[in-house]
Scaffold this motif. Structure first.
Motif, PDB file in Angstrom:
ATOM      1  N   LEU A 111       0.858  -1.185   0.000  1.00  0.00           N
ATOM      2  CA  LEU A 111       0.000   0.000   0.000  1.00  0.00           C
ATOM      3  C   LEU A 111       0.890   1.230   0.000  1.00  0.00           C
ATOM      4  CD1 LEU A 111      -2.629  -1.076   2.707  1.00  0.00           C
ATOM      5  CD2 LEU A 111      -2.916  -1.116   0.218  1.00  0.00           C
ATOM      6  N   GLU A 112       0.458   2.225  -0.765  1.00  0.00           N
ATOM      7  CA  GLU A 112       1.211   3.476  -0.845  1.00  0.00           C
ATOM      8  C   GLU A 112       0.180   4.591  -0.876  1.00  0.00           C
ATOM      9  OE1 GLU A 112       4.808   2.802  -3.487  1.00  0.00           O
ATOM     10  OE2 GLU A 112       4.303   4.864  -4.048  1.00  0.00           O
ATOM     11  N   GLY A 113       0.120   5.379   0.164  1.00  0.00           N
ATOM     12  CA  GLY A 113      -0.967   6.356   0.251  1.00  0.00           C
ATOM     13  C   GLY A 113      -2.283   5.604   0.240  1.00  0.00           C
ATOM     14  N   ASP A 114      -3.222   6.031  -0.629  1.00  0.00           N
ATOM     15  CA  ASP A 114      -4.519   5.357  -0.723  1.00  0.00           C
ATOM     16  C   ASP A 114      -4.519   4.274  -1.797  1.00  0.00           C
ATOM     17  OD1 ASP A 114      -5.613   6.979   1.252  1.00  0.00           O
ATOM     18  OD2 ASP A 114      -6.186   8.524  -0.209  1.00  0.00           O
ATOM     19  N   ASP A 115      -3.371   3.984  -2.369  1.00  0.00           N
ATOM     20  CA  ASP A 115      -3.311   3.076  -3.514  1.00  0.00           C
ATOM     21  C   ASP A 115      -2.762   1.704  -3.145  1.00  0.00           C
ATOM     22  OD1 ASP A 115      -4.188   5.243  -4.978  1.00  0.00           O
ATOM     23  OD2 ASP A 115      -2.179   5.784  -5.673  1.00  0.00           O
ATOM     24  N   LEU A 116      -3.218   0.714  -3.912  1.00  0.00           N
ATOM     25  CA  LEU A 116      -2.690  -0.648  -3.835  1.00  0.00           C
ATOM     26  C   LEU A 116      -1.735  -0.842  -5.001  1.00  0.00           C
ATOM     27  CD1 LEU A 116      -2.916  -3.649  -2.704  1.00  0.00           C
ATOM     28  CD2 LEU A 116      -4.640  -3.975  -4.515  1.00  0.00           C
ATOM     29  N   HIS A 117      -0.531  -1.274  -4.686  1.00  0.00           N
ATOM     30  CA  HIS A 117       0.457  -1.529  -5.737  1.00  0.00           C
ATOM     31  C   HIS A 117       0.697  -3.025  -5.886  1.00  0.00           C
ATOM     32  CE1 HIS A 117       2.264   2.626  -6.387  1.00  0.00           C
ATOM     33  NE2 HIS A 117       1.316   2.813  -5.476  1.00  0.00           N
ATOM     34  N   LEU A 118       0.984  -3.430  -7.131  1.00  0.00           N
ATOM     35  CA  LEU A 118       1.307  -4.828  -7.413  1.00  0.00           C
ATOM     36  C   LEU A 118       2.413  -4.878  -8.454  1.00  0.00           C
ATOM     37  CD1 LEU A 118       0.799  -7.916  -7.351  1.00  0.00           C
ATOM     38  CD2 LEU A 118      -0.991  -7.568  -9.071  1.00  0.00           C
ATOM     39  N   GLU A 119       3.483  -5.583  -8.097  1.00  0.00           N
ATOM     40  CA  GLU A 119       4.539  -5.870  -9.072  1.00  0.00           C
ATOM     41  C   GLU A 119       4.446  -7.343  -9.399  1.00  0.00           C
ATOM     42  OE1 GLU A 119       8.808  -4.304  -8.651  1.00  0.00           O
ATOM     43  OE2 GLU A 119       9.003  -6.436  -8.211  1.00  0.00           O
ATOM     44  N   LEU A 120       4.349  -7.643 -10.701  1.00  0.00           N
ATOM     45  CA  LEU A 120       4.296  -9.031 -11.180  1.00  0.00           C
ATOM     46  C   LEU A 120       5.606  -9.331 -11.900  1.00  0.00           C
ATOM     47  CD1 LEU A 120       0.717  -8.794 -12.708  1.00  0.00           C
ATOM     48  CD2 LEU A 120       1.309 -10.267 -10.778  1.00  0.00           C
ATOM     49  N   ARG A 121       6.259 -10.425 -11.528  1.00  0.00           N
ATOM     50  CA  ARG A 121       7.566 -10.757 -12.113  1.00  0.00           C
ATOM     51  C   ARG A 121       7.538 -12.124 -12.782  1.00  0.00           C
ATOM     52  NH1 ARG A 121       8.121  -8.798  -6.998  1.00  0.00           N
ATOM     53  NH2 ARG A 121       8.061 -10.917  -6.150  1.00  0.00           N
ATOM     54  N   CYS A 122       8.190 -12.226 -13.943  1.00  0.00           N
ATOM     55  CA  CYS A 122       8.431 -13.521 -14.586  1.00  0.00           C
ATOM     56  C   CYS A 122       9.666 -13.378 -15.458  1.00  0.00           C
ATOM     57  CB  CYS A 122       7.241 -13.958 -15.433  1.00  0.00           C
ATOM     58  SG  CYS A 122       7.485 -15.586 -16.167  1.00  0.00           S
ATOM     59  N   GLU A 123      10.629 -14.256 -15.221  1.00  0.00           N
ATOM     60  CA  GLU A 123      11.902 -14.221 -15.925  1.00  0.00           C
ATOM     61  C   GLU A 123      12.468 -12.800 -15.829  1.00  0.00           C
ATOM     62  OE1 GLU A 123      10.665 -16.185 -19.594  1.00  0.00           O
ATOM     63  OE2 GLU A 123      11.400 -18.067 -18.751  1.00  0.00           O
ATOM     64  N   ASN A 124      12.747 -12.143 -16.960  1.00  0.00           N
ATOM     65  CA  ASN A 124      13.351 -10.807 -16.885  1.00  0.00           C
ATOM     66  C   ASN A 124      12.321  -9.690 -17.041  1.00  0.00           C
ATOM     67  OD1 ASN A 124      12.789 -11.407 -19.525  1.00  0.00           O
ATOM     68  ND2 ASN A 124      14.572 -10.370 -20.360  1.00  0.00           N
ATOM     69  N   GLN A 125      11.041  -9.996 -16.890  1.00  0.00           N
ATOM     70  CA  GLN A 125       9.989  -9.002 -17.093  1.00  0.00           C
ATOM     71  C   GLN A 125       9.326  -8.603 -15.780  1.00  0.00           C
ATOM     72  OE1 GLN A 125       9.217  -7.577 -20.154  1.00  0.00           O
ATOM     73  NE2 GLN A 125      11.085  -8.661 -20.774  1.00  0.00           N
ATOM     74  N   VAL A 126       9.060  -7.319 -15.657  1.00  0.00           N
ATOM     75  CA  VAL A 126       8.373  -6.802 -14.480  1.00  0.00           C
ATOM     76  C   VAL A 126       7.176  -5.984 -14.951  1.00  0.00           C
ATOM     77  CG1 VAL A 126       8.541  -5.360 -12.422  1.00  0.00           C
ATOM     78  CG2 VAL A 126      10.530  -6.683 -13.164  1.00  0.00           C
ATOM     79  N   CYS A 127       6.007  -6.317 -14.462  1.00  0.00           N
ATOM     80  CA  CYS A 127       4.784  -5.557 -14.724  1.00  0.00           C
ATOM     81  C   CYS A 127       4.435  -4.819 -13.450  1.00  0.00           C
ATOM     82  CB  CYS A 127       3.654  -6.515 -15.104  1.00  0.00           C
ATOM     83  SG  CYS A 127       2.010  -5.758 -15.113  1.00  0.00           S
ATOM     84  N   LYS A 128       4.053  -3.552 -13.597  1.00  0.00           N
ATOM     85  CA  LYS A 128       3.718  -2.760 -12.422  1.00  0.00           C
ATOM     86  C   LYS A 128       2.270  -2.282 -12.543  1.00  0.00           C
ATOM     87  CE  LYS A 128       4.021  -0.560  -8.705  1.00  0.00           C
ATOM     88  NZ  LYS A 128       4.457   0.817  -8.623  1.00  0.00           N
ATOM     89  N   GLN A 129       1.462  -2.655 -11.576  1.00  0.00           N
ATOM     90  CA  GLN A 129       0.057  -2.257 -11.579  1.00  0.00           C
ATOM     91  C   GLN A 129      -0.266  -1.413 -10.347  1.00  0.00           C
ATOM     92  OE1 GLN A 129      -2.115  -6.007 -11.871  1.00  0.00           O
ATOM     93  NE2 GLN A 129      -1.771  -6.083 -14.089  1.00  0.00           N
ATOM     94  N   VAL A 130      -1.151  -0.429 -10.546  1.00  0.00           N
ATOM     95  CA  VAL A 130      -1.632   0.392  -9.438  1.00  0.00           C
ATOM     96  C   VAL A 130      -3.156   0.333  -9.440  1.00  0.00           C
ATOM     97  CG1 VAL A 130      -1.664   2.692  -8.388  1.00  0.00           C
ATOM     98  CG2 VAL A 130       0.392   1.920  -9.607  1.00  0.00           C
ATOM     99  N   PHE A 131      -3.735   0.202  -8.246  1.00  0.00           N
ATOM    100  CA  PHE A 131      -5.184   0.123  -8.067  1.00  0.00           C
ATOM    101  C   PHE A 131      -5.648   1.205  -7.107  1.00  0.00           C
ATOM    102  CE2 PHE A 131      -5.966  -4.166  -9.882  1.00  0.00           C
ATOM    103  CZ  PHE A 131      -4.672  -4.662  -9.938  1.00  0.00           C
ATOM    104  N   LYS A 132      -6.860   1.697  -7.353  1.00  0.00           N
ATOM    105  CA  LYS A 132      -7.494   2.646  -6.426  1.00  0.00           C
ATOM    106  C   LYS A 132      -8.770   2.035  -5.866  1.00  0.00           C
ATOM    107  CE  LYS A 132      -5.590   7.014  -8.030  1.00  0.00           C
ATOM    108  NZ  LYS A 132      -4.787   7.219  -6.792  1.00  0.00           N
ATOM    109  N   ARG A 133      -9.117   2.456  -4.670  1.00  0.00           N
ATOM    110  CA  ARG A 133     -10.331   1.919  -4.038  1.00  0.00           C
ATOM    111  C   ARG A 133     -11.555   2.247  -4.873  1.00  0.00           C
ATOM    112  NH1 ARG A 133      -9.770  -0.434   0.901  1.00  0.00           N
ATOM    113  NH2 ARG A 133      -7.926   0.170   2.090  1.00  0.00           N
ATOM    114  N   ALA A 134     -12.414   1.231  -5.035  1.00  0.00           N
ATOM    115  CA  ALA A 134     -13.635   1.395  -5.843  1.00  0.00           C
ATOM    116  C   ALA A 134     -14.619   2.300  -5.107  1.00  0.00           C
ATOM    117  CB  ALA A 134     -14.265   0.049  -6.114  1.00  0.00           C
TER     118      ALA A 134
END
Ligand code: VLZ
Length: 134
Positions: A111-134
């Motif tokens: 959690l960062e401030g009011d946001d939910l963060h998610l880092e998804l990793r596979c091999e040499n790739q990193v996906c970064k997702q941010v979510f806000k409360r519905a």
């Protein structure tokens, strides 16, 4: 107060989901659909017990686990590769290591401030997702 991820969260940004899906071997047609999605996450947390339901108009994925207890994950509807998953706390971050055919596979939530963060990793790739409360 311990961190509590519970809530309903809507995706607001999704950096390099394409690279993550390529690393997982997701086919072209599925990637074209999947990268347009704005998934919602419903998280229910009871201490160290988690329910994380990622839903979209295309596919859903449900994950239930207890922190510190390894479990078999089927990744059904994603890449369908089975792996052994273990989620642990690293300070206030929830870190999952997914051991299997794919190297360096896992994710981290925080959690960062009011946001939910998610880092998804596979091999040499990193996906970064941010979510806000519905
Ligand atoms: O999240 O591992 O919150 O499982 C995307 C569904 C779900 C859309 C991505 C369909 C799951 C995609 C990400 C078709 C290829 C994930 C964990 C952390 C919980």
């Amino acid at each position: 107060m311990p961190v509590d991820f519970s809530g309903t969260w809507n995706l607001v940004s999704n950096d390099n989901f394409e690279g993550y899906m390529v690393a997982l071997g997701i086919d072209f047609a599925t990637r074209k659909i999947a990268k347009m999605l704005k998934p919602q996450k419903v998280i229910k947390q009871d201490g160290d017990s988690f329910y994380i339901h990622t839903t979209s108009t295309f596919r859903d994925y449900l994950l239930e686990f207890k922190v510190g207890e390894e479990f078999e994950e089927d990744n059904k509807g994603l890449d369908n590769r089975k792996c052994k998953s273990l989620v642990t706390w690293e300070n206030d971050k929830l870190v999952c290591v997914q051991t299997g055919e794919k190297k360096n596979r896992g994710w981290t939530h925080w959690l960062e401030g009011d946001d939910l963060h998610l880092e998804l990793r596979c091999e040499n790739q990193v996906c970064k997702q941010v979510f806000k409360r519905a």
